[in-house]
Enzyme design. Structure first.
Site, PDB file in Angstrom:
ATOM      1  N   LYS A  30       9.064  -6.593   6.907  1.00  0.00           N
ATOM      2  CA  LYS A  30      10.547  -6.805   6.370  1.00  0.00           C
ATOM      3  C   LYS A  30      11.404  -6.149   6.998  1.00  0.00           C
ATOM      4  O   LYS A  30      12.187  -6.923   7.356  1.00  0.00           O
ATOM      5  CB  LYS A  30      10.703  -6.670   4.881  1.00  0.00           C
ATOM      6  CG  LYS A  30      10.243  -7.499   3.892  1.00  0.00           C
ATOM      7  CD  LYS A  30      10.301  -6.299   2.243  1.00  0.00           C
ATOM      8  CE  LYS A  30       9.781  -7.240   1.178  1.00  0.00           C
ATOM      9  NZ  LYS A  30       9.875  -6.285  -0.140  1.00  0.00           N
ATOM     10  N   ALA A  80      10.972  -2.307   2.487  1.00  0.00           N
ATOM     11  CA  ALA A  80       9.698  -1.462   1.448  1.00  0.00           C
ATOM     12  C   ALA A  80       9.239  -3.353   0.663  1.00  0.00           C
ATOM     13  O   ALA A  80       9.752  -3.798   0.474  1.00  0.00           O
ATOM     14  CB  ALA A  80      10.278  -0.339   0.807  1.00  0.00           C
ATOM     15  N   ASP A  81       8.458  -2.575  -0.142  1.00  0.00           N
ATOM     16  CA  ASP A  81       7.474  -2.861  -1.080  1.00  0.00           C
ATOM     17  C   ASP A  81       6.442  -2.381  -1.741  1.00  0.00           C
ATOM     18  O   ASP A  81       6.467  -1.160  -1.769  1.00  0.00           O
ATOM     19  CB  ASP A  81       6.319  -4.030  -0.023  1.00  0.00           C
ATOM     20  CG  ASP A  81       6.277  -5.546  -0.587  1.00  0.00           C
ATOM     21  OD1 ASP A  81       6.699  -6.168  -0.904  1.00  0.00           O
ATOM     22  OD2 ASP A  81       5.030  -4.980  -1.156  1.00  0.00           O
ATOM     23  N   THR A  82       6.672  -3.035  -2.860  1.00  0.00           N
ATOM     24  CA  THR A  82       6.295  -2.208  -4.292  1.00  0.00           C
ATOM     25  C   THR A  82       5.237  -3.101  -4.893  1.00  0.00           C
ATOM     26  O   THR A  82       5.454  -4.461  -5.533  1.00  0.00           O
ATOM     27  CB  THR A  82       7.161  -1.936  -4.984  1.00  0.00           C
ATOM     28  OG1 THR A  82       8.120  -1.013  -3.927  1.00  0.00           O
ATOM     29  CG2 THR A  82       6.461  -1.055  -6.172  1.00  0.00           C
ATOM     30  N   GLY A  94       5.182   1.015   0.122  1.00  0.00           N
ATOM     31  CA  GLY A  94       5.417   1.219   1.617  1.00  0.00           C
ATOM     32  C   GLY A  94       6.111   1.362   1.746  1.00  0.00           C
ATOM     33  O   GLY A  94       7.259   0.392   1.207  1.00  0.00           O
TER      34      GLY A  94
END
Length: 192
Positions: A52, A69-71, A106
């Protein structure tokens, strides 16, 4: 001169968290199709956050700091992203209820300045203990619509708060962005 800060995410929760800690930023969501073969949650979220941030970094001029960000939610070794249907959401909630799971976020920071980009990657993990939910409670929660755009099919900051028994670690990480760690990393990069 203040560094331009760009959030590479359309998440309203991430926007709220950045505003909460007093950052001025703009939103340019990545349109890149996310893909990863990672099987470990920390590797997966790091890789997807980098995709991203990298997508936006390649499309804008510097100087700028891009935040990707990624969750995901992980329970008993199974990674749960966003549900694709109400039935999938019901299955996720039934799987999580009455037990403890982990939430991984992250974050990738790309600082564009001059000829070279600087990158920082980090992952935070928070444990969340979910109380028991019966079938009618699961259906009632799904009817709110809240689970459909959230990893693990729940939003800790919303209606699901009634089922959260304990949080061990950074609460904001569960919402979608570990802002205390982010703030420290921005200070190290001399962005603030």
């Amino acid at each position: 001169m203040k560094t331009r800060i760009v959030l590479a995410s359309a998440s309203p929760r991430r926007r709220e968290l950045l505003s909460q800690i007093g950052l001025t930023y703009e939103v340019l969501p990545s349109q890149k199709e996310e893909a990863s073969k990672a099987r470990e949650p920390s590797e997966l979220v790091t890789e997807l956050s980098a995709q991203k941030a990298g997508d936006i970094a390649s499309s804008i001029e510097g100087p700028a700091l891009i935040i990707g960000a990624d969750t995901v939610v992980c329970h008993n070794g199974q990674i749960l992203g966003k549900p694709r249907s109400e039935e999938e959401a019901a299955g996720m909630l039934a799987f999580l209820q009455g037990d403890t799971h982990q939430v991984y976020t992250g974050v990738t920071l790309i600082l564009k300045s001059g000829a070279k980009n600087r990158e920082v990657h980090f992952t935070e993990m928070t444990e969340v203990e979910f109380g028991p939910m019966d079938e009618s409670e699961i259906r009632e929660y799904i009817a709110t619509g809240e689970p459909m755009d959230k990893a693990g099919a729940y939003g800790i900051q919303g209606f699901a708060a009634r089922y959260i028994v304990a949080v061990r670690g950074d609460y904001s990480n569960v919402v979608g962005l570990p802002v205390a760690r982010l703030y420290r990393e921005l200070k190290k990069l001399d962005v603030l």
